[in-house]
Design a protein around this motif. Structure first.
Motif, PDB file in Angstrom:
ATOM      1  N   THR A  31       0.968  -1.253   0.189  1.00 12.84           N
ATOM      2  CA  THR A  31      -0.239   0.005   0.064  1.00 12.84           C
ATOM      3  C   THR A  31       0.790   1.413   0.561  1.00 12.84           C
ATOM      4  N   PRO A  32       0.283   2.439  -1.400  1.00 13.29           N
ATOM      5  CA  PRO A  32       1.845   3.803  -1.101  1.00 13.29           C
ATOM      6  C   PRO A  32       1.472   4.084   0.346  1.00 13.29           C
ATOM      7  N   ARG A  33       2.414   4.915   1.168  1.00 11.93           N
ATOM      8  CA  ARG A  33       2.614   5.210   2.026  1.00 11.93           C
ATOM      9  C   ARG A  33       1.871   6.582   2.462  1.00 11.93           C
ATOM     10  N   VAL A  34       1.482   6.668   3.192  1.00 13.27           N
ATOM     11  CA  VAL A  34       0.579   7.974   3.595  1.00 13.27           C
ATOM     12  C   VAL A  34       1.281   8.987   4.234  1.00 13.27           C
ATOM     13  N   PHE A  35       1.668  10.257   3.531  1.00 10.91           N
ATOM     14  CA  PHE A  35       2.697  10.793   3.914  1.00 10.91           C
ATOM     15  C   PHE A  35       2.145  12.267   4.665  1.00 10.91           C
ATOM     16  N   ASP A  36       2.466  12.897   5.783  1.00 17.96           N
ATOM     17  CA  ASP A  36       1.838  13.442   6.484  1.00 17.96           C
ATOM     18  C   ASP A  36       2.852  14.975   5.801  1.00 17.96           C
ATOM     19  N   PHE A  37       3.262  14.944   4.450  1.00 12.62           N
ATOM     20  CA  PHE A  37       3.948  16.130   3.643  1.00 12.62           C
ATOM     21  C   PHE A  37       4.076  15.900   2.232  1.00 12.62           C
ATOM     22  N   THR A  38       4.102  17.138   1.701  1.00 11.78           N
ATOM     23  CA  THR A  38       4.338  16.506  -0.104  1.00 11.78           C
ATOM     24  C   THR A  38       5.627  16.141  -0.609  1.00 11.78           C
ATOM     25  N   PRO A  39       5.817  14.978  -0.549  1.00 10.36           N
ATOM     26  CA  PRO A  39       7.105  14.214  -0.828  1.00 10.36           C
ATOM     27  C   PRO A  39       7.478  14.999  -2.017  1.00 10.36           C
ATOM     28  N   LYS A  40       8.569  14.434  -2.116  1.00 12.29           N
ATOM     29  CA  LYS A  40       9.611  15.158  -3.401  1.00 12.29           C
ATOM     30  C   LYS A  40       9.877  14.113  -4.411  1.00 12.29           C
ATOM     31  N   GLU A  41      10.606  14.344  -5.429  1.00 11.24           N
ATOM     32  CA  GLU A  41      10.464  13.667  -5.911  1.00 11.24           C
ATOM     33  C   GLU A  41      12.629  13.176  -5.860  1.00 11.24           C
ATOM     34  N   HIS A  42      13.122  11.887  -6.405  1.00  7.82           N
ATOM     35  CA  HIS A  42      14.319  12.049  -5.449  1.00  7.82           C
ATOM     36  C   HIS A  42      15.474  12.952  -5.239  1.00  7.82           C
ATOM     37  N   PHE A  43      15.776  13.749  -6.326  1.00  7.32           N
ATOM     38  CA  PHE A  43      16.536  14.510  -6.592  1.00  7.32           C
ATOM     39  C   PHE A  43      16.284  15.709  -5.667  1.00  7.32           C
ATOM     40  N   GLU A  44      14.874  15.818  -5.703  1.00  4.80           N
ATOM     41  CA  GLU A  44      14.987  17.270  -4.359  1.00  4.80           C
ATOM     42  C   GLU A  44      14.828  17.028  -2.774  1.00  4.80           C
ATOM     43  N   ILE A  45      15.122  15.811  -2.350  1.00  3.93           N
ATOM     44  CA  ILE A  45      15.122  15.337  -1.247  1.00  3.93           C
ATOM     45  C   ILE A  45      16.700  15.985  -0.979  1.00  3.93           C
ATOM     46  N   ALA A  46      16.315  16.332   0.454  1.00  2.78           N
ATOM     47  CA  ALA A  46      17.562  17.536   1.004  1.00  2.78           C
ATOM     48  C   ALA A  46      18.480  16.806   1.074  1.00  2.78           C
ATOM     49  N   ASN A  55      10.484   6.305  -1.683  1.00  4.85           N
ATOM     50  CA  ASN A  55       9.186   5.539  -0.044  1.00  4.85           C
ATOM     51  C   ASN A  55      10.106   5.871   0.812  1.00  4.85           C
ATOM     52  N   GLY A  56      11.206   6.011   1.416  1.00  5.28           N
ATOM     53  CA  GLY A  56      11.975   6.425   2.653  1.00  5.28           C
ATOM     54  C   GLY A  56      11.956   7.573   3.113  1.00  5.28           C
ATOM     55  N   GLN A  57      11.824   8.616   2.282  1.00  8.43           N
ATOM     56  CA  GLN A  57      11.953  10.281   2.908  1.00  8.43           C
ATOM     57  C   GLN A  57      11.189  10.536   3.589  1.00  8.43           C
ATOM     58  N   GLN A  58      12.078  11.073   4.282  1.00  6.18           N
ATOM     59  CA  GLN A  58      11.339  11.796   5.597  1.00  6.18           C
ATOM     60  C   GLN A  58      11.123  13.187   5.672  1.00  6.18           C
ATOM     61  N   ALA A  59      10.614  14.030   6.349  1.00  5.68           N
ATOM     62  CA  ALA A  59       9.851  14.963   6.276  1.00  5.68           C
ATOM     63  C   ALA A  59      11.485  15.800   6.884  1.00  5.68           C
ATOM     64  N   ASP A  60      12.053  16.117   7.269  1.00  7.44           N
ATOM     65  CA  ASP A  60      13.484  16.717   7.247  1.00  7.44           C
ATOM     66  C   ASP A  60      14.286  16.574   6.495  1.00  7.44           C
ATOM     67  N   GLY A  61      13.972  15.476   5.633  1.00  3.06           N
ATOM     68  CA  GLY A  61      15.039  15.625   3.975  1.00  3.06           C
ATOM     69  C   GLY A  61      15.780  14.312   4.521  1.00  3.06           C
TER      70      GLY A  61
END
Length: 430
Positions: A130-145, A399-405
């Motif tokens: 099941t695709p994860r429900v994020f509590d923030f807007t997920p970014k594309e891979h190259f945008e993750i801090a 899929n593993g990204q978090q709100a803090d980057g």
């Protein structure tokens, strides 16, 4: 490549199968070439018999002193020799035209492949996770801090132009870990034999695996005449070219982790951001060489191996059967596995598993000797990604990204990352 005898036996069935791919009937033109070729061969054989008969009579005429008959027969022998040469050349030229025509015709879909025009008509056959429900807007891979320091497109462009990337530090190590882990699973648990293959091949290898002549523009050709492989399907499959294998040796199951190169000639303007579509990338490929009776089951097995990799990584995916209009040139049936990318809010292809039947085997003359005796038969060949390493990296990061980057990494990779389980917002393994 198609067997002209099969077309000769049932031209209507051949044309009907091509129609499912949206192609016009071709049997009439092919059979006309075939008839011309066979006619030239038969005429040459008849002329040879006449020449041989005349040659025997020449000596008799000479011995009898019949000079006129001797000269007539000698001229006839010379004429027949020239006629045979001409007919044999006609047969060779017609045979080459027929072969070229057959090489340009795609494989015929199996009966259970859904009809359709494009990817919109593909049929989903499996879904996992099941695709994860994020509590923030997920970014594309190259945008993750945490990814930005390790994914350098500017330096790659300075070196090579667009559609290249330079990975460094932790991101490069995660990429390497994914490939190493996949290989260990496939060789240690799935029974695939690891290979390290060349990435430069000759025309014959590309032709035998149906990449030439139709798709030459999609690959890179060196000044020396070598092709950079679009996938190790080419090298692994062509490794049995010209062989007659023992039936007991089947199936052969192979894997390789290699660099792959594609010109992406037909993808202008598509997926230009990030590393989703690159000129140079890496794949862990799977190839099977099977008995004809085993190939359909082997396709399901191969698909399952690719799905298992995604499940162990905890990545949601869906599997579709490609319709006749979306299926690749050499395939008889294809299963595409599409991984969920939250940054794009969609599923994207990460593996394509196909059976080609005997299509490639005929092109490269790969056969097996039946255990019960009889003439050698063509093997069946299959190929599939297990998986595309760069796209797998993208899926893991998104899929593993978090709100803090930061990025939480799959547990199965920890032994390959020195026990580390995450990528920090600053781009370090922690």
């Amino acid at each position: 490549m198609h067997d002209i005898r099969t077309i000769r036996d049932d031209p209507a069935a051949f044309d009907a199968a091509l129609a499912r791919r949206g192609l016009a009937p071709m049997s009439s033109d092919l059979l006309a070439l075939d008839a011309a070729r066979r006619g030239s061969i038969q005429a040459a054989e008849a002329a040879l018999q006449e020449r041989n008969a005349a040659s025997k009579q020449v000596g008799q005429a000479k011995a009898s002193g019949d000079e006129a008959e001797f000269e007539r027969l000698r001229a006839l022998v010379a004429d027949k020799k020239a006629e045979i040469t001409r007919l044999e050349e006609e047969a060779r030229e017609t045979d080459a035209r027929l072969r070229d025509a057959l090489l340009g015709i795609p494989n015929l879909p199996y009966d259970d492949v859904p009809d359709g025009e494009d990817e919109a008509d593909n049929v989903e056959i499996a879904r996992w996770g099941t695709p994860r429900v994020f509590d923030f807007t997920p970014k594309e891979h190259f945008e993750i801090a945490g990814v930005v320091p390790g994914m350098d497109f500017e330096t790659a462009a300075k070196l090579s132009g667009s559609r290249f990337v330079m990975l460094r530090g932790a991101v490069a190590r995660i990429h390497r870990a994914l490939a190493q882990w996949m290989l260990d699973v496939h060789t240690g648990e799935n029974g695939l034999v690891e290979h390290m293959t060349p990435v430069l091949v000759r025309d014959d290898a590309m032709l035998g695996t149906d990449k030439l002549p139709k798709f030459g523009d999609d690959s890179f050709l060196t000044r020396e005449g070598y092709w950079l492989i679009p996938t190790s399907e080419v090298t692994l499959t062509y490794s049995v070219a010209g062989d007659v294998l023992e039936e007991a040796a089947l199936p052969l199951r192979m894997t390789a982790h290699t660099l792959c190169f594609r010109s992406e000639a037909g993808s202008a303007g598509r997926d230009t951001a990030g590393m989703l579509r690159q000129h140079q990338f890496e794949k862990v490929e799977m190839v099977s060489v099977t008995h004809p009776d085993q190939s359909r089951a082997e396709l399901d097995r191969m698909t399952g191996l690719a799905q298992d990799i995604l499940e162990r990584l905890g990545l949601p995916y869906r599997t579709v059967v490609l319709c006749t209009g979306d299926m690749g040139f050499g395939a008889r049936r294809t299963h595409d596995i599409e991984v969920w990318l939250p940054g794009q809010d969609t599923y994207r292809e990460i593996s394509s598993c196909s059976t080609t039947g005997d299509f490639q085997a005929r092109r490269m003359n790969a056969r097996f000797k039946p255990a019960a005796g009889g003439k050698p038969e063509f093997v069946h060949t299959l190929n599939g990604s297990g998986l595309a390493v760069g796209r797998c990296l993208i899926a893991v990061l998104e899929n593993g990204q978090q709100a803090d980057g930061s990025v939480t990494l799959p547990e199965v990779l920890a032994p390959y990352l020195g026990g580390k389980t995450a990528l920090s917002p600053e781009g370090a393994l922690v």
